[in-house]
Design a protein around this motif. Structure first.
Motif, short mmCIF file in Angstrom:
data_model
loop_
_atom_site.label_atom_id
_atom_site.label_comp_id
_atom_site.label_asym_id
_atom_site.label_seq_id
_atom_site.Cartn_x
_atom_site.Cartn_y
_atom_site.Cartn_z
N SER A 48 0.90 -1.17 -0.06
CA SER A 48 0.13 0.22 -0.05
C SER A 48 0.92 1.17 0.13
O SER A 48 1.33 1.90 1.28
N VAL A 55 -3.97 -1.41 7.00
CA VAL A 55 -3.79 -2.26 5.73
C VAL A 55 -3.87 -3.57 5.98
O VAL A 55 -3.52 -4.03 6.72
N GLU A 65 -7.02 -0.95 1.92
CA GLU A 65 -6.45 0.00 2.32
C GLU A 65 -7.51 1.00 3.35
O GLU A 65 -6.93 2.08 3.83
N GLU A 66 -8.74 0.80 3.44
CA GLU A 66 -9.47 1.62 4.30
C GLU A 66 -10.08 0.83 5.36
O GLU A 66 -10.41 -0.21 5.37
#
Length: 209
Positions: A48, A55, A65-66
């Motif tokens: 990422s 992550v 990644e969120e």
């Protein structure tokens, strides 16, 4: 042995907090890699490049990644407490957006060339007042028990409250303050705030939870 998903996290990051809470409640096991943000491991940056936590690297190569995506992924595997039945996306967006912007300016005014963050602190109060009103009839936003929306919002309200704890405690927001106290004192929060050493390549895996 089947490879575990790898979760890069930082103990004090509110985004990582809510991801870890969902992982614990889901019962899904991951390999936890605690990160020092000033010395991010190259393995995390390779997965990422944006360099923020959390992550989640899945065994099939997908990368989440969120934090909200990680929460929803974990609960899609298993949701024994029914957290996904209360996922108020509009309220979460309001918290992650305007409230979080005001919070950052309040907590870190010098990053924004401000003398202090009072104006932004006061701007955030409208959102807190709305939460207090919503909590006036039930202990949690979801009703009798916490669920997805509560956990998504809570780390940021906690961060706001801790910026000036005495001032926050004096606010006429009793329902919100009780909600925050209950979540901070919960076994779940205590569990996800366990301290782990910073991960480096070659370390034995830390299974979480």
């Amino acid at each position: 042995m089947t490879a575990l998903p790898i979760l890069y996290s930082f103990r004090r990051c509110p985004y990582a907090m809510r991801a870890r809470m969902a992982v614990v409640v889901s019962g899904v096991h991951v390999e936890l890699r605690e990160v020092i943000l000033r010395a991010k491991p190259p393995e995390m940056l390779a997965a990422s490049p944006k360099g923020t936590v959390p992550v989640l690297l899945l065994p099939d190569g997908r990368v989440l990644e969120e934090s909200l995506d990680i929460m929803r992924w974990a609960l899609a595997q298993s949701d024994p407490m029914g957290w996904l039945t209360h996922d108020d996306q509009n309220l979460i967006l309001a918290t992650d957006g305007p409230f979080k912007i005001a919070l950052d300016h309040y907590k870190y005014p010098h990053r924004y060339d401000l003398t202090d963050g009072t104006v932004h602190r006061d701007a955030a109060l409208a959102h807190l007042g709305d939460l207090n009103d919503r909590l006036a009839t039930a202990p949690y936003l979801s009703g009798a028990r916490p669920a997805f929306t509560d956990i998504a919002l809570f780390p940021f309200v906690r961060q706001f409250a801790a910026t000036d704890a005495e001032w926050f405690a004096a606010l006429p927001l009793p329902a919100l303050q009780s909600w925050l106290t209950a979540l901070v004192g919960s076994d779940l929060f205590v569990q996800i705030m366990t301290r782990y050493p910073a991960w480096k390549a070659g370390d034995p895996p830390v299974h979480f939870p």
